[in-house]
Design an enzyme around this catalytic site. Sequence first.
Site, PDB file in Angstrom:
ATOM      1  N   HIS A  16       2.585   6.810   1.668  1.00 47.37           N
ATOM      2  CA  HIS A  16       2.251   7.897   2.592  1.00 47.37           C
ATOM      3  C   HIS A  16       1.178   7.462   3.590  1.00 47.37           C
ATOM      4  O   HIS A  16       0.276   6.691   3.260  1.00 47.37           O
ATOM      5  CB  HIS A  16       1.748   9.113   1.815  1.00 47.37           C
ATOM      6  N   CYS A  51       5.196   6.853   7.367  1.00 44.39           N
ATOM      7  CA  CYS A  51       5.454   7.766   8.481  1.00 44.39           C
ATOM      8  C   CYS A  51       4.545   7.441   9.664  1.00 44.39           C
ATOM      9  O   CYS A  51       3.436   6.923   9.498  1.00 44.39           O
ATOM     10  CB  CYS A  51       5.210   9.212   8.047  1.00 44.39           C
TER      11      CYS A  51
END
Length: 246
Positions: free
Chosen positions: A156, A222
């Site tokens: 993440h 991301c």
Amino acid sequence: MTSMIKKTFLIYILFLFTTLSGSLIQATESSPSEGDLAFQQMKEQIIRENNIVEKTVEQKERQSNAIEKTAEQKIQQKTQSIQEASLLKEQKATEKQLGITPALIEIPAIDARAEVIEVGQTAAGNMEAPANIHTIGWYEPGIKPGSDGNAVLAGHVDGLSGPGTFFNLKKLEIGDEIHITGTGGEELTFVVKEKEAYPPVDAPLEDIFGSSTAPQLNLITCTGIFDTEIGHYDERLVVYTELMES
């Protein structure tokens, strides 16, 4: 009377002569000549010199033995070093062929370090993401890091509690190193060769997850703009790396 004195005097002279002659003979028999003294001195000198030579020979033999022992030790050390290097090379070749199960990732350039866990696929067939923003997921159905092909790790960029392990992944540059430690303590180093950002639907899955003739490791996180409507970022960052040859 005079005749008696003369006779006594002659006897005295004869006595002195006999006594002196005996002393001279005794002195001649007991005292060595100059030649004997010179011979004795020469003999003693030869013995001393011979002792010195023997000691010198012994010292040289000890030195020679010490040199031979040192040479043998150096040969043994060199042989051992060659054997250890050969064993290490074989071990690394085996690791490269079979790969390792990753347990830890370290990225010095962005001061990142995290545990690596196994992840699989979602019901939709996509790669799962680790639940913890500080943990990295290794796509276990795919390739192991170090074996020929594309191994994939995902993490993440951030979460509700703050930045994740891969928050600064976008700052990596070509040549930066990625260190992977296996569950058995094995260590592999990968080098960044490229990085690209894609919309999720446009990501080249074959390049990221597909086969390869070389050991490669791809890192995913991301990036882009966070879409509040869907709760996700609009792009995926992929950092492509390749195994550093030892």
